[in-house]
Design a protein around this motif. Structure first.
Motif, mmCIF file in Angstrom:
data_model
loop_
_atom_site.group_PDB
_atom_site.id
_atom_site.type_symbol
_atom_site.label_atom_id
_atom_site.label_comp_id
_atom_site.label_asym_id
_atom_site.label_seq_id
_atom_site.Cartn_x
_atom_site.Cartn_y
_atom_site.Cartn_z
ATOM 1 N N LEU A 127 -3.394 5.803 2.013
ATOM 2 C CA LEU A 127 -2.813 4.496 1.713
ATOM 3 C C LEU A 127 -1.465 4.317 2.398
ATOM 4 O O LEU A 127 -1.160 3.236 2.932
ATOM 5 C CB LEU A 127 -2.661 4.330 0.199
ATOM 6 N N ALA A 166 -6.122 1.765 6.178
ATOM 7 C CA ALA A 166 -5.860 0.856 5.055
ATOM 8 C C ALA A 166 -7.164 0.428 4.405
ATOM 9 O O ALA A 166 -7.289 0.406 3.173
ATOM 10 C CB ALA A 166 -5.080 -0.368 5.540
ATOM 11 N N GLY A 174 0.299 4.285 -2.595
ATOM 12 C CA GLY A 174 -0.071 5.631 -2.185
ATOM 13 C C GLY A 174 0.932 6.677 -2.625
ATOM 14 O O GLY A 174 0.555 7.801 -2.992
ATOM 15 N N GLY A 214 -8.594 3.423 2.497
ATOM 16 C CA GLY A 214 -7.813 3.684 1.296
ATOM 17 C C GLY A 214 -8.022 2.642 0.217
ATOM 18 O O GLY A 214 -8.126 2.972 -0.971
ATOM 19 N N GLU A 215 -8.103 1.369 0.610
ATOM 20 C CA GLU A 215 -8.300 0.315 -0.384
ATOM 21 C C GLU A 215 -9.662 0.418 -1.063
ATOM 22 O O GLU A 215 -9.775 0.289 -2.287
ATOM 23 C CB GLU A 215 -8.149 -1.046 0.282
ATOM 24 N N LEU A 256 0.814 -1.208 0.000
ATOM 25 C CA LEU A 256 0.000 0.000 0.000
ATOM 26 C C LEU A 256 0.854 1.269 0.000
ATOM 27 O O LEU A 256 0.396 2.325 -0.455
ATOM 28 C CB LEU A 256 -0.912 0.012 1.230
#
Length: 222
Positions: A156, A188, A139, A191-192, A135
């Protein structure tokens, strides 16, 4: 640009499939795998699905990032494949445990199958390091290129760092991480989900136009 949009879309599709298969297999089916043969078989199939979709997503991010940020592209692909291999190790342990359950004569010890399941869980625990690491360059690409929202990139990066910390605590200090360690992986997840939606809906932005260099008038002759 249209080819990059297509790449972004199928990368997002692979990432979405990864999230669905991982959530279904690890959170729902895996706890029931010791109770019924069908759940054990389904759990193995779902984990192999995670391996496949994780690998496809890693290749997709590599293709999407390589022109602008080749280092980030290689890092995302490498860490993604590392996570896929960790899940593959778990699937191998579960496959061996299932074989022993179907034919106990193949077991070297009476507790072989439960032990293999414990090792499979350990693969997920330590493999989370790679899932956190992938990640971070994902990011960083968004932060440094302007092709995706920069706030998404920062979320991220923070989420990836939290995932790594959580994995280390879970592996080295099992049972002591507590709620705080679970909270640090929330960025996380946010962000995902954002990344999946962005890839599927928007794809990727055009590369920002480079600013022309200002013209410097020649110095007057002395």
């Amino acid at each position: 640009m249209p080819s990059l949009i297509r790449t972004a879309r199928w990368t997002g599709g692979a990432y979405l499939a990864l999230a669905l298969l991982g959530g279904l297999g690890f959170l729902l089916v895996r706890p029931l795998a010791t109770e019924a043969l069908g759940y054990a078989q389904l759990g193995i199939a779902l984990e192999l699905g995670v391996v496949i979709t994780q690998s496809l997503a890693a290749v997709g991010f590599f293709a999407l990032y390589r022109e602008d940020r080749p280092v980030a592209a290689y890092a995302v692909a490498a860490f993604g494949m590392g996570n896929a291999l960790a899940v593959l190790g778990s699937a191998a342990m579960l496959t061996a445990a299932l074989a022993i359950s179907l034919d106990p004569a193949t077991a070297t010890t009476p507790d072989a199958a439960p032990l293999l399941r414990v090792v499979a869980d350990a693969f997920w625990t330590v493999g989370a390091v790679f899932f956190g690491l992938w990640l971070v360059p994902m990011g960083w690409f968004a932060i440094t290129t302007g092709r995706m929202p920069r706030i998404l990139g920062w979320i991220l990066v923070a989420g990836g760092a939290g995932y790594v910390v959580n994995a280390v605590l879970s592996a080295a200090l099992p049972g002591t991480a507590g709620v705080a360690a679970d909270l640090i992986v929330i960025p996380a997840t946010v962000g995902e989900l954002w990344m999946v939606g962005y890839l599927l809906i928007r794809g990727i932005r055009r590369a920002p136009a480079s600013r022309p260099k200002p013209l410097v008038a020649p110095a007057p002759a002395a």
